[in-house]
Design a protein around this motif. Sequence first.
Motif, PDB file in Angstrom:
ATOM      1  N   VAL A 378       0.857  -1.190   0.000  1.00 19.20           N
ATOM      2  CA  VAL A 378       0.000   0.000   0.000  1.00 19.20           C
ATOM      3  C   VAL A 378       0.890   1.236   0.000  1.00 19.20           C
ATOM      4  O   VAL A 378       1.843   1.339   0.785  1.00 19.20           O
ATOM      5  N   ARG A 379       0.608   2.171  -0.888  1.00 19.55           N
ATOM      6  CA  ARG A 379       1.344   3.439  -0.908  1.00 19.55           C
ATOM      7  C   ARG A 379       0.660   4.432   0.035  1.00 19.55           C
ATOM      8  O   ARG A 379      -0.566   4.542   0.031  1.00 19.55           O
ATOM      9  N   VAL A 380       1.457   5.114   0.836  1.00 15.15           N
ATOM     10  CA  VAL A 380       0.934   6.092   1.789  1.00 15.15           C
ATOM     11  C   VAL A 380       1.528   7.452   1.461  1.00 15.15           C
ATOM     12  O   VAL A 380       2.757   7.620   1.447  1.00 15.15           O
ATOM     13  N   ALA A 381       0.650   8.421   1.169  1.00 16.69           N
ATOM     14  CA  ALA A 381       1.082   9.779   0.836  1.00 16.69           C
ATOM     15  C   ALA A 381       0.592  10.735   1.913  1.00 16.69           C
ATOM     16  O   ALA A 381      -0.573  10.676   2.328  1.00 16.69           O
ATOM     17  N   LEU A 382       1.475  11.628   2.364  1.00 15.70           N
ATOM     18  CA  LEU A 382       1.150  12.599   3.412  1.00 15.70           C
ATOM     19  C   LEU A 382       1.098  13.996   2.807  1.00 15.70           C
ATOM     20  O   LEU A 382       2.113  14.530   2.351  1.00 15.70           O
ATOM     21  N   TYR A 383      -0.098  14.581   2.794  1.00 17.03           N
ATOM     22  CA  TYR A 383      -0.348  15.892   2.187  1.00 17.03           C
ATOM     23  C   TYR A 383       0.102  16.997   3.143  1.00 17.03           C
ATOM     24  O   TYR A 383      -0.260  17.013   4.326  1.00 17.03           O
ATOM     25  N   ARG A 384       0.891  17.962   2.624  1.00 12.78           N
ATOM     26  CA  ARG A 384       1.550  18.930   3.485  1.00 12.78           C
ATOM     27  C   ARG A 384       0.820  20.264   3.680  1.00 12.78           C
ATOM     28  O   ARG A 384       0.771  20.770   4.798  1.00 12.78           O
TER      29      ARG A 384
END
Length: 471
Positions: A378-384
Amino acid sequence: MFDLNPGYWLFLLDWLIRLAALVWIPVRSPPAAARSWLLLVGFVPLLGLPLYLVLGHPWLAHERRMRQARASQVILKHQSGRALLRWSPGESDETAGDIAQLTERVGDFMPLGGNAIELLDRYEASIESLLRDIESARQELHLLYYLMHDDEVGRAVAEALRRAATRGVRCRVLLDAVGAKPGLRAWAHPLRAAGVDVRAMLAGGLAWRKLSRMDLRNHRKLAVIDGRVGYIGSQNLAGPAFVPGHPNHELVARVQGPVVRQLAALFASDWLIETGELLDVADGETVVGTSPAQVLPSGPAYPFQNARDVVIALVQRARHRVVLVTPYFVPDDATLSTLRIAALAGVDVLLVLSASSNRPLTHWAQQAYYEELLRSGVRVALYRPRFLHAKHLSVDDDIALVGSINLDIRSFALNAEAGLLCYDAAVVARLREIEASYLAHADLLDIGQWRRRPRWHRSREGIARLADSLM
């Protein structure tokens, strides 16, 4: 002779509470919740027991459950004469057919064609759009929101409602008693004086015990204007910076067409549950577009966890790609396993979260899931840039879910929520553009780098995860 030393009786009481909890709690709570409560009671029995009695079981008063059942019957009866509007996917679109059938069975609303759906991802623009539609109302105006603040947005909405009531529009407003406390305190009295019918949902204080478990909340966010325009999404009636230091980024769907009547029926359902009054949901839907859509309600008054079950079914039926966007990610075991299995099976699973959070304990708990997700692919992206409060999901190229539903245990089991399922490649394409804008300002987690975080961070995350069912 019995030892009358108070310490002896306290020791005995502690162990009696622990033993009683071991027998009683697993019978009344799901395994994950039972684990958390038993841990709390085991460590601090005299605190854990009263907390469990107040917060441990998502119960609703019998009268509220009966009103929900009555509302469901009214919805089903209302839809029985609208078969011509029912949307049926083609034989090749088995996934959409399965999801539509599941959603109808758990939430009562059938899929309807002929809608126009506009996705609004700019905070100020969506508020301005809502205000314009309120100003255009001529007959009836219904708002149902979790949160309303005493700020510039709350003031603008209140003024628009007052003007609508003055020109003869029938205005009804439902606001969560806890989430919207600032707005209720500031605007309820002047709005009622102007003719707006304002009600507080799931009232707290001494009234809660007669109604429900005290921390159950109505987390829905929707509006219906004259039965012709509807709004549903993640945005509340407050400015973007109502939590200092965490300005929100949201997503709202503006809807026209037959599905607006489903939003009206959902409002009428909550109005019935809160007031006992049955509103008339008029016919006369107009086909204005080509998007099939369907409302998904969820909450503790339903026999199943509707939102969780539909989300799991969507991920299970994905063939190529799933993108999930949520501000709070504290899943139950079923949801976590579904994401892991989908990724291991070769589906591109992308989870977009906010790099910052307004709830530290929840943020630490969700971080405890990252390594397991990353290991499975699973790819996890953290929006800044902002606190990403939007809540939506897209599957392959033809199904989208937009609404108020978080991917956490509270949202699935304790909150009343609402989502809109859209079976339209054009809507999904627009959602893909929004998702791409998130990724352009997000950091993808690297498992190697994540494993190098300080050990005390891991301990903090693990402890927070133990309280997943208490958040």
